[in-house]
Write a protein that holds these residues in place. Structure first.
Motif, mmCIF file in Angstrom:
data_model
loop_
_atom_site.group_PDB
_atom_site.id
_atom_site.type_symbol
_atom_site.label_atom_id
_atom_site.label_comp_id
_atom_site.label_asym_id
_atom_site.label_seq_id
_atom_site.Cartn_x
_atom_site.Cartn_y
_atom_site.Cartn_z
ATOM 1 N N UNK A 264 -0.268 13.958 -25.872
ATOM 2 C CA UNK A 264 -0.907 13.144 -24.843
ATOM 3 C C UNK A 264 -1.948 14.004 -24.153
ATOM 4 N N UNK A 265 -3.209 13.572 -24.219
ATOM 5 C CA UNK A 265 -4.253 14.371 -23.586
ATOM 6 C C UNK A 265 -4.255 14.169 -22.071
ATOM 7 N N UNK A 266 -4.901 15.066 -21.382
ATOM 8 C CA UNK A 266 -4.909 15.059 -19.916
ATOM 9 C C UNK A 266 -5.505 13.779 -19.338
ATOM 10 N N UNK A 267 -6.631 13.272 -19.837
ATOM 11 C CA UNK A 267 -7.155 12.022 -19.269
ATOM 12 C C UNK A 267 -6.184 10.844 -19.422
ATOM 13 N N UNK A 268 -5.479 10.765 -20.524
ATOM 14 C CA UNK A 268 -4.501 9.693 -20.716
ATOM 15 C C UNK A 268 -3.347 9.842 -19.741
ATOM 16 N N UNK A 269 -2.826 11.052 -19.604
ATOM 17 C CA UNK A 269 -1.751 11.323 -18.642
ATOM 18 C C UNK A 269 -2.169 10.864 -17.251
ATOM 19 N N UNK A 270 -3.345 11.251 -16.829
ATOM 20 C CA UNK A 270 -3.826 10.903 -15.486
ATOM 21 C C UNK A 270 -4.066 9.403 -15.338
ATOM 22 N N UNK A 271 -4.538 8.767 -16.391
ATOM 23 C CA UNK A 271 -4.775 7.321 -16.361
ATOM 24 C C UNK A 271 -3.463 6.558 -16.169
ATOM 25 N N UNK A 272 -2.430 6.944 -16.880
ATOM 26 C CA UNK A 272 -1.123 6.292 -16.750
ATOM 27 C C UNK A 272 -0.578 6.496 -15.334
ATOM 28 N N UNK A 273 -0.648 7.716 -14.820
ATOM 29 C CA UNK A 273 -0.147 7.973 -13.470
ATOM 30 C C UNK A 273 -0.978 7.256 -12.406
ATOM 31 N N UNK A 274 -2.272 7.131 -12.637
ATOM 32 C CA UNK A 274 -3.120 6.413 -11.674
ATOM 33 C C UNK A 274 -2.681 4.958 -11.559
ATOM 34 N N UNK A 275 -2.397 4.325 -12.674
ATOM 35 C CA UNK A 275 -1.997 2.912 -12.649
ATOM 36 C C UNK A 275 -0.552 2.742 -12.195
ATOM 37 N N UNK A 276 0.343 3.549 -12.697
ATOM 38 C CA UNK A 276 1.774 3.329 -12.503
ATOM 39 C C UNK A 276 2.336 3.920 -11.213
ATOM 40 N N UNK A 277 1.708 4.955 -10.684
ATOM 41 C CA UNK A 277 2.239 5.611 -9.485
ATOM 42 C C UNK A 277 1.225 5.580 -8.337
ATOM 43 N N UNK A 278 0.013 6.023 -8.598
ATOM 44 C CA UNK A 278 -0.969 6.090 -7.521
ATOM 45 C C UNK A 278 -1.302 4.710 -6.971
ATOM 46 N N UNK A 279 -1.354 3.709 -7.816
ATOM 47 C CA UNK A 279 -1.609 2.353 -7.341
ATOM 48 C C UNK A 279 -0.548 1.900 -6.351
ATOM 49 N N UNK A 280 0.704 2.208 -6.645
ATOM 50 C CA UNK A 280 1.813 1.868 -5.742
ATOM 51 C C UNK A 280 1.666 2.637 -4.434
ATOM 52 N N UNK A 281 1.359 3.911 -4.522
ATOM 53 C CA UNK A 281 1.211 4.749 -3.340
ATOM 54 C C UNK A 281 0.107 4.210 -2.425
ATOM 55 N N UNK A 282 -1.073 3.978 -2.986
ATOM 56 C CA UNK A 282 -2.208 3.573 -2.152
ATOM 57 C C UNK A 282 -2.068 2.146 -1.623
ATOM 58 N N UNK A 283 -1.570 1.231 -2.440
ATOM 59 C CA UNK A 283 -1.373 -0.147 -1.958
ATOM 60 C C UNK A 283 -0.313 -0.179 -0.859
ATOM 61 N N UNK A 284 0.758 0.571 -1.054
ATOM 62 C CA UNK A 284 1.828 0.605 -0.054
ATOM 63 C C UNK A 284 1.341 1.241 1.241
ATOM 64 N N UNK A 285 0.611 2.320 1.121
ATOM 65 C CA UNK A 285 0.092 2.988 2.316
ATOM 66 C C UNK A 285 -0.812 2.050 3.115
ATOM 67 N N UNK A 286 -1.636 1.289 2.419
ATOM 68 C CA UNK A 286 -2.533 0.351 3.100
ATOM 69 C C UNK A 286 -1.767 -0.803 3.740
#
Length: 173
Positions: A19-41
């Motif tokens: 798994x390359x780094x951009x793919x790893x970051x893309x998955x985490x952006x959608x699956x974790x960061x989206x939850x973090x930022x939407x919840x924070x807002x």
């Protein structure tokens, strides 16, 4: 807004090694960061109205799949993010829970439904011998969002037809 349902996720096949780094970051952006930022807002408003958050995880966050390292890790992170949010915000009147579906009949899962062998393997492993319908997952989300779940906070509910009841060994009898 009384309820925030964080229901986004992508899974890209790959092991840690391939798994390359951009793919790893893309998955985490959608699956974790989206939850973090939407919840924070949403939290300031949810705190004012006594709302709640329901995160949509996956059985893949409770136990891993072969060849989905980034997805498994991201959904596992969502499990503990849900726990942290339940601890941090429950005393503020904001409940945070999660549902964890297994195979669900959605467009994202279409390739599985198009492959008879893979679908048969899922049916063999799921005690109810079928995938979930989206409405079956939505019903559990609706329960967690309702006043009937007013003392439920930090819960993780598998919506998996009994899949997580197994220890992983094959059916022997």
């Amino acid at each position: 807004m009384d309820v925030l349902v964080n229901n986004a996720g992508i899974g890209v096949p790959g092991t840690v090694e391939n798994t390359d780094t951009p793919t790893w970051r893309h998955v985490f952006a959608a699956d974790v960061e989206g939850v973090f930022f939407a919840s924070r807002a949403a939290l300031p408003h949810l705190r004012r109205v006594g709302g709640c958050i329901v995160n949509v995880g996956s059985v893949s966050g409770l136990g891993a799949d072969w060849g989905l390292a980034a997805y498994n890790a991201a959904k596992g992170a969502l499990v503990n993010l849900t726990n942290a949010m339940a601890l941090d915000h429950g005393h503020e009147g904001v409940r945070v829970n999660a549902v964890h579906p297994s195979l669900t009949r959605t467009p994202v899962a279409a390739p599985i439904f198009e492959n008879a062998d893979i679908l048969a393997a899922f049916r063999q492993r799921i005690p109810m011998q079928r995938p979930a319908e989206p409405a079956e997952v939505a019903d559990v989300i609706a329960f967690l969002a309702s006043s009937e779940a007013r003392f439920v906070n930090g819960a993780h509910i598998p919506v998996d037809g009994g899949l997580s009841a197994s220890n992983g060994q094959p059916r022997m009898f």
